[in-house]
Every structure is written in structure tokens, then in C-alpha cells.
Design a protein around this motif. Structure first.
Motif, PDB file in Angstrom:
ATOM      1  N   VAL A  24       0.848  -1.184   0.000  1.00  0.00           N
ATOM      2  CA  VAL A  24       0.000   0.000   0.000  1.00  0.00           C
ATOM      3  C   VAL A  24       0.886   1.237   0.000  1.00  0.00           C
ATOM      4  N   GLU A  25       0.543   2.171  -0.850  1.00  0.00           N
ATOM      5  CA  GLU A  25       1.254   3.447  -0.896  1.00  0.00           C
ATOM      6  C   GLU A  25       0.409   4.478  -0.148  1.00  0.00           C
ATOM      7  N   LEU A  26       1.038   5.229   0.753  1.00  0.00           N
ATOM      8  CA  LEU A  26       0.372   6.319   1.455  1.00  0.00           C
ATOM      9  C   LEU A  26       0.748   7.613   0.758  1.00  0.00           C
ATOM     10  N   VAL A  27      -0.254   8.331   0.282  1.00  0.00           N
ATOM     11  CA  VAL A  27      -0.042   9.527  -0.519  1.00  0.00           C
ATOM     12  C   VAL A  27      -0.845  10.668   0.076  1.00  0.00           C
ATOM     13  N   TYR A  28      -0.208  11.822   0.245  1.00  0.00           N
ATOM     14  CA  TYR A  28      -0.950  13.012   0.640  1.00  0.00           C
ATOM     15  C   TYR A  28      -1.600  13.564  -0.618  1.00  0.00           C
ATOM     16  N   TYR A  29      -2.889  13.865  -0.514  1.00  0.00           N
ATOM     17  CA  TYR A  29      -3.715  14.202  -1.656  1.00  0.00           C
ATOM     18  C   TYR A  29      -4.420  15.519  -1.368  1.00  0.00           C
ATOM     19  N   PHE A  39      -4.632   5.961   1.038  1.00  0.00           N
ATOM     20  CA  PHE A  39      -4.003   4.650   0.982  1.00  0.00           C
ATOM     21  C   PHE A  39      -4.403   4.071  -0.363  1.00  0.00           C
ATOM     22  N   GLN A  40      -3.441   3.581  -1.149  1.00  0.00           N
ATOM     23  CA  GLN A  40      -3.809   3.024  -2.446  1.00  0.00           C
ATOM     24  C   GLN A  40      -2.958   1.803  -2.771  1.00  0.00           C
ATOM     25  N   ARG A  41      -3.623   0.850  -3.428  1.00  0.00           N
ATOM     26  CA  ARG A  41      -2.952  -0.373  -3.869  1.00  0.00           C
ATOM     27  C   ARG A  41      -3.008  -0.469  -5.377  1.00  0.00           C
ATOM     28  N   ASP A  42      -2.115  -1.265  -5.931  1.00  0.00           N
ATOM     29  CA  ASP A  42      -2.061  -1.454  -7.385  1.00  0.00           C
ATOM     30  C   ASP A  42      -3.342  -2.031  -7.969  1.00  0.00           C
ATOM     31  N   ASP A  43      -4.121  -2.755  -7.156  1.00  0.00           N
ATOM     32  CA  ASP A  43      -5.358  -3.354  -7.671  1.00  0.00           C
ATOM     33  C   ASP A  43      -6.497  -2.329  -7.782  1.00  0.00           C
ATOM     34  N   GLY A  44      -6.216  -1.054  -7.439  1.00  0.00           N
ATOM     35  CA  GLY A  44      -7.227  -0.008  -7.536  1.00  0.00           C
ATOM     36  C   GLY A  44      -7.957   0.276  -6.238  1.00  0.00           C
ATOM     37  N   SER A  45      -7.732  -0.533  -5.221  1.00  0.00           N
ATOM     38  CA  SER A  45      -8.361  -0.286  -3.919  1.00  0.00           C
ATOM     39  C   SER A  45      -7.738   0.957  -3.296  1.00  0.00           C
ATOM     40  N   ASP A  65     -12.598  -3.946   0.339  1.00  0.00           N
ATOM     41  CA  ASP A  65     -12.673  -3.375   1.693  1.00  0.00           C
ATOM     42  C   ASP A  65     -11.643  -3.994   2.642  1.00  0.00           C
ATOM     43  N   GLU A  66     -10.896  -4.986   2.180  1.00  0.00           N
ATOM     44  CA  GLU A  66      -9.839  -5.597   2.991  1.00  0.00           C
ATOM     45  C   GLU A  66      -8.772  -4.563   3.362  1.00  0.00           C
ATOM     46  N   LEU A  67      -8.567  -3.580   2.505  1.00  0.00           N
ATOM     47  CA  LEU A  67      -7.587  -2.530   2.780  1.00  0.00           C
ATOM     48  C   LEU A  67      -7.912  -1.823   4.093  1.00  0.00           C
ATOM     49  N   TRP A  68      -9.150  -1.433   4.297  1.00  0.00           N
ATOM     50  CA  TRP A  68      -9.513  -0.742   5.539  1.00  0.00           C
ATOM     51  C   TRP A  68      -9.496  -1.703   6.723  1.00  0.00           C
ATOM     52  N   GLN A  70      -7.342  -4.058   7.125  1.00  0.00           N
ATOM     53  CA  GLN A  70      -5.927  -4.123   7.496  1.00  0.00           C
ATOM     54  C   GLN A  70      -5.521  -2.876   8.277  1.00  0.00           C
ATOM     55  N   ALA A  71      -6.047  -1.726   7.887  1.00  0.00           N
ATOM     56  CA  ALA A  71      -5.758  -0.490   8.621  1.00  0.00           C
ATOM     57  C   ALA A  71      -6.300  -0.586  10.045  1.00  0.00           C
ATOM     58  N   GLU A  72      -7.486  -1.138  10.204  1.00  0.00           N
ATOM     59  CA  GLU A  72      -8.055  -1.296  11.547  1.00  0.00           C
ATOM     60  C   GLU A  72      -7.243  -2.290  12.378  1.00  0.00           C
ATOM     61  N   ALA A  73      -6.721  -3.339  11.743  1.00  0.00           N
ATOM     62  CA  ALA A  73      -5.868  -4.290  12.465  1.00  0.00           C
ATOM     63  C   ALA A  73      -4.585  -3.605  12.938  1.00  0.00           C
ATOM     64  N   ALA A  74      -4.031  -2.721  12.123  1.00  0.00           N
ATOM     65  CA  ALA A  74      -2.837  -1.964  12.526  1.00  0.00           C
ATOM     66  C   ALA A  74      -3.160  -1.064  13.711  1.00  0.00           C
ATOM     67  N   TRP A  75      -4.311  -0.425  13.684  1.00  0.00           N
ATOM     68  CA  TRP A  75      -4.769   0.413  14.798  1.00  0.00           C
ATOM     69  C   TRP A  75      -4.882  -0.419  16.068  1.00  0.00           C
ATOM     70  N   GLU A  76      -5.444  -1.604  15.983  1.00  0.00           N
ATOM     71  CA  GLU A  76      -5.581  -2.481  17.153  1.00  0.00           C
ATOM     72  C   GLU A  76      -4.203  -2.883  17.687  1.00  0.00           C
ATOM     73  N   TRP A  77      -3.262  -3.217  16.789  1.00  0.00           N
ATOM     74  CA  TRP A  77      -1.911  -3.574  17.236  1.00  0.00           C
ATOM     75  C   TRP A  77      -1.280  -2.390  17.964  1.00  0.00           C
ATOM     76  N   TRP A  78      -1.366  -1.205  17.375  1.00  0.00           N
ATOM     77  CA  TRP A  78      -0.759  -0.008  17.949  1.00  0.00           C
ATOM     78  C   TRP A  78      -1.295   0.259  19.356  1.00  0.00           C
ATOM     79  N   ASN A  79      -2.593   0.088  19.536  1.00  0.00           N
ATOM     80  CA  ASN A  79      -3.188   0.244  20.866  1.00  0.00           C
ATOM     81  C   ASN A  79      -2.701  -0.829  21.827  1.00  0.00           C
ATOM     82  N   SER A  80      -2.581  -2.066  21.333  1.00  0.00           N
ATOM     83  CA  SER A  80      -2.210  -3.184  22.209  1.00  0.00           C
ATOM     84  C   SER A  80      -0.788  -3.079  22.752  1.00  0.00           C
TER      85      SER A  80
END
Length: 114
Positions: A24-29, A39-45, A65-68, A70-80
Motif C-alpha cells: 500500500v502506498e500512502l499519498v498526501y492528496y 491509501f492506495q494499492r495497485d489493484d485499484g483499492s 474493503d480488505e484494505l480498511w 488491514q488499517a483497523e488491524a494496525a490500529w488495534e496492534w498499535w493500541n495493544s
């Protein structure tokens, strides 16, 4: 639950999201509506988090919607692990050119694209 307000309020979380979202590429837009982190992936998500401007409370996304999820899983890890700041991560590049980041206290490792 991960929200746009949370991402705006916690810069270190953006760093964690970059590690936790492989491919995933994080781009300021910026456009007429304001500034966003996309957040963008090569598959267009994609997922767009408004940082400034109108409608800063709504995250929009398209494609898989798997992209979001994964973002929520990262948020949960960061909190944990106690919401570590960027000073709790190390970065290295091996002799073979591969780069990785690790969480200093527990040794979790993320390999970065070359």
C-alpha cells in the motif's frame, strides 16, 4: 474503531499504518475539498482520510474493503502495545539492500519494499 479523527490526531499511527499495510502506498492528496491521506494499492483499492477541509469526519474508500480492515488491524496492534511513538522503532538496511523496520520493545519486524 479506526476513524479519520484518530489518524489526524496521532502522527505515529501513520507510520505504523505504512508498515502494516504491505503493498500500500500512502499519498498526501489535495483537491478543492481539502487535504487527505490516501491509501492506495495497485489493484485499484483505496481509502481516503481527510486531514483538513470540509467533511473531515468521513473516511471514504473504494475497491476491496480488505484494505480498511488491514488499517483497523494496525490500529488495534498499535493500541495493544501502548501507542508507541516513532522513537520506539528502528530502521535498518542489510548488505543485500533489503530494508526493514522493527518495534524496539517486542522485536516485531516489517520488511519494506526495495
Amino acid at each position: 474503531m479506526l476513524t479519520a479523527a484518530t489518524i489526524r490526531a496521532h502522527y505515529p499511527l501513520r507510520l505504523v499504518l505504512a508498515f502494516h499495510l504491505p503493498g500500500v502506498e500512502l499519498v498526501y492528496y489535495a483537491d478543492e475539498a481539502g487535504t487527505a491521506l490516501q491509501f492506495q494499492r495497485d489493484d485499484g483499492s483505496w481509502a481516503r482520510v481527510p486531514l483538513a477541509g470540509e467533511d473531515t469526519g468521513v473516511v471514504t474508500y473504494g475497491g476491496d474493503d480488505e484494505l480498511w480492515k488491514q488499517a483497523e488491524a494496525a490500529w488495534e496492534w498499535w493500541n495493544s502495545v501502548g501507542r508507541p511513538g516513532q522513537d520506539r522503532f528502528g530502521y535498518a538496511r542489510g548488505a543485500d539492500g533489503r530494508a526493514y523496520v522493527w518495534h524496539l520493545p517486542d522485536g516485531a519486524v516489517w520488511h519494506l519494499p526495495v
